[in-house]
Enzyme design. Structure first.
Site, mmCIF file in Angstrom:
data_model
loop_
_atom_site.group_PDB
_atom_site.id
_atom_site.type_symbol
_atom_site.label_atom_id
_atom_site.label_comp_id
_atom_site.label_asym_id
_atom_site.label_seq_id
_atom_site.Cartn_x
_atom_site.Cartn_y
_atom_site.Cartn_z
ATOM 1 N N TYR A 141 23.754 -38.365 53.092
ATOM 2 C CA TYR A 141 22.743 -38.438 54.155
ATOM 3 C C TYR A 141 22.089 -37.071 54.366
ATOM 4 O O TYR A 141 20.865 -36.937 54.367
ATOM 5 C CB TYR A 141 23.373 -38.934 55.462
ATOM 6 C CG TYR A 141 22.481 -38.705 56.652
ATOM 7 C CD1 TYR A 141 21.316 -39.435 56.808
ATOM 8 C CD2 TYR A 141 22.792 -37.723 57.605
ATOM 9 C CE1 TYR A 141 20.466 -39.203 57.873
ATOM 10 C CE2 TYR A 141 21.951 -37.492 58.673
ATOM 11 C CZ TYR A 141 20.794 -38.229 58.811
ATOM 12 O OH TYR A 141 19.956 -37.989 59.860
ATOM 13 N N LEU A 190 29.857 -41.452 69.650
ATOM 14 C CA LEU A 190 30.895 -41.310 70.674
ATOM 15 C C LEU A 190 30.456 -41.813 72.060
ATOM 16 O O LEU A 190 31.186 -42.596 72.687
ATOM 17 C CB LEU A 190 31.330 -39.840 70.759
ATOM 18 C CG LEU A 190 32.376 -39.531 71.815
ATOM 19 C CD1 LEU A 190 33.675 -40.277 71.532
ATOM 20 C CD2 LEU A 190 32.624 -38.022 71.897
HETATM 21 N N1 UDP Z 1 34.244 -39.558 67.693
HETATM 22 C C1 UDP Z 1 35.464 -40.027 68.141
HETATM 23 N N2 UDP Z 1 35.617 -41.375 68.313
HETATM 24 C C2 UDP Z 1 34.626 -42.279 68.055
HETATM 25 C C3 UDP Z 1 33.357 -41.781 67.608
HETATM 26 C C4 UDP Z 1 33.203 -40.409 67.445
HETATM 27 O O1 UDP Z 1 36.399 -39.257 68.378
HETATM 28 O O2 UDP Z 1 34.838 -43.472 68.200
HETATM 29 C C5 UDP Z 1 34.065 -38.108 67.523
HETATM 30 C C6 UDP Z 1 33.631 -37.692 66.123
HETATM 31 O O3 UDP Z 1 34.757 -37.517 65.294
HETATM 32 C C7 UDP Z 1 32.867 -36.395 66.411
HETATM 33 C C8 UDP Z 1 32.273 -36.611 67.804
HETATM 34 O O4 UDP Z 1 33.016 -37.691 68.381
HETATM 35 O O5 UDP Z 1 33.771 -35.313 66.485
HETATM 36 C C9 UDP Z 1 30.826 -37.024 67.773
HETATM 37 O O6 UDP Z 1 30.684 -38.076 66.843
HETATM 38 P P1 UDP Z 1 29.356 -38.918 66.700
HETATM 39 O O7 UDP Z 1 29.615 -39.997 65.675
HETATM 40 O O8 UDP Z 1 28.897 -39.364 68.047
HETATM 41 O O9 UDP Z 1 28.273 -37.899 66.162
HETATM 42 P P2 UDP Z 1 28.302 -36.902 64.885
HETATM 43 O O10 UDP Z 1 28.806 -35.594 65.406
HETATM 44 O O11 UDP Z 1 29.167 -37.512 63.838
HETATM 45 O O12 UDP Z 1 26.872 -36.839 64.495
#
Ligand code: UDP
Length: 328
Positions: A141, A190
């Site tokens: 991506y 998240l």
């Molecule tokens: N995260 C989590 N549980 C979830 C989804 C996300 O702990 O169900 C964590 C993820 O590992 C990251 C942060 O939340 O550290 C933000 O993740 P998100 O997918 O929202 O955005 P990214 O940073 O991947 O663009």
């Protein structure tokens, strides 16, 4: 200006369309509705349903409309999926952009705003991450956005297409009046997932790793409100009129851990939101925070939402009023 917004039925695109229309611009939304929602498209925008992988769709679009500028949001956005279905991402994100650029240059469009990403910065030498950081995509991506930025450099050099690449950190929140918001299927982010627990649609939120080298052991991210991102697009469109292409990192400049986000969601919703510790998610970096000094000083960008609670409140308003997203 007459502006083409690809992906204008999607999360960030629909918020930008709202500001463009409020600013008096004419907007054509081009979207295949693969991930976007018809109900998210502003009523004052002209909607053309079409696909960037179909040259006939693009030809018809450019035959019917003239554009002063293009804002390009249409792309696949899931980091994890890009590692299991790389060709989906490489084909649609890169070849789709090539088709668009070919038409844009043939029709002498001179302004282009690219939806780019913090996924360009795998393993940064310095956090907060400025535009001087080395570009090092950590996923297919991220690679597609890296390629997009590279392609735009050549379009500028050869055709004088001025562009601004906006690298979003963690986009979140919703329009403050609650009529548009985030609705992904599947949802992987998240904040919406945590709020779905408060809505009773999920039993608990999984915390992906609590053994990172951060104060509470969970990953730190820079959550930036979608309306602030939208404002940056408007400023960028104006700015590149001076004939200079640009690249900016967009974040609030403050990092919050996964546990802090969940705690904030509890405070806003009044729900206990059970959380369970889970394995690390592949590809996650411990800390991603933007240094947005450059866009603030060069374009006067001033994010209105610097408080996580205020951000989550707008997201909660959207999710609580539309528990099934646009299906409501
Ligand atoms: N995260 C989590 N549980 C979830 C989804 C996300 O702990 O169900 C964590 C993820 O590992 C990251 C942060 O939340 O550290 C933000 O993740 P998100 O997918 O929202 O955005 P990214 O940073 O991947 O663009």
């Amino acid at each position: 200006m007459a502006i083409l917004v690809t992906g204008g039925a999607g999360y960030i695109g629909s918020h930008v369309v709202q500001l463009l229309i409020e600013g008096g611009h004419e907007v054509v939304v081009f979207d295949n509705l693969y991930a976007g929602h018809r109900a998210a498209i502003h009523k004052a925008a002209t909607f053309v349903q079409g696909d960037l992988m179909q040259p006939d769709d693009i030809d018809a679009l450019f035959a019917a409309h003239q554009f002063d500028g293009i804002m390009h949001f249409a792309s696949h956005i899931q980091v994890g999926e890009s590692m299991t279905r790389p060709f989906k991402y490489l084909r649609d994100n890169v070849a789709g952009l090539l088709n668009l650029l070919q038409a844009a240059t043939a029709h002498d469009v001179k302004r282009f705003i690219l939806s780019s990403t913090a996924a360009l910065f795998d393993d940064p030498a310095r956090v907060p991450i400025s535009e001087d950081e080395q570009l090092n995509p950590g996923s297919v991506y991220g690679e597609t956005k890296y390629m997009a930025e590279r392609l735009l450099r050549w379009m500028d050099e050869i055709y004088g297409l001025k562009y601004c690449a906006l690298r979003y950190f963690n986009a979140c929140g919703a329009h403050p009046d609650g009529h548009i918001g985030e609705d992904h299927d599947p949802e992987t982010h998240l904040i919406p997932l945590t709020l779905k627990v408060a809505l009773g649609q999920r039993d608990q939120i999984s915390v992906f790793g609590d053994d990172y080298d951060t104060p509470d052991g969970t990953c730190i991210r820079d959550y930036v409100h979608v309306m602030d991102l939208a404002q940056a697009h408007i400023l960028a469109l104006e700015a590149i009129r001076d004939g200079q292409s640009r690249r900016y990192n967009l974040g609030s400049g403050r990092g919050f851990s996964v546990l802090e986000v969940i705690e904030t969601c509890r405070a806003v919703t009044g729900h206990a939101i059970p959380a369970v510790m889970a394995e690390r998610r592949a590809g996650d970096l411990p800390r991603l925070v933007a240094d947005s000094t450059r866009i603030k000083s060069e374009l006067g960008w001033s994010p209105q939402y610097d408080d996580l609670e205020a951000i989550v409140r707008t997201a909660w308003q959207w999710h609580s009023q539309h528990p099934d997203g646009y299906a409501d």
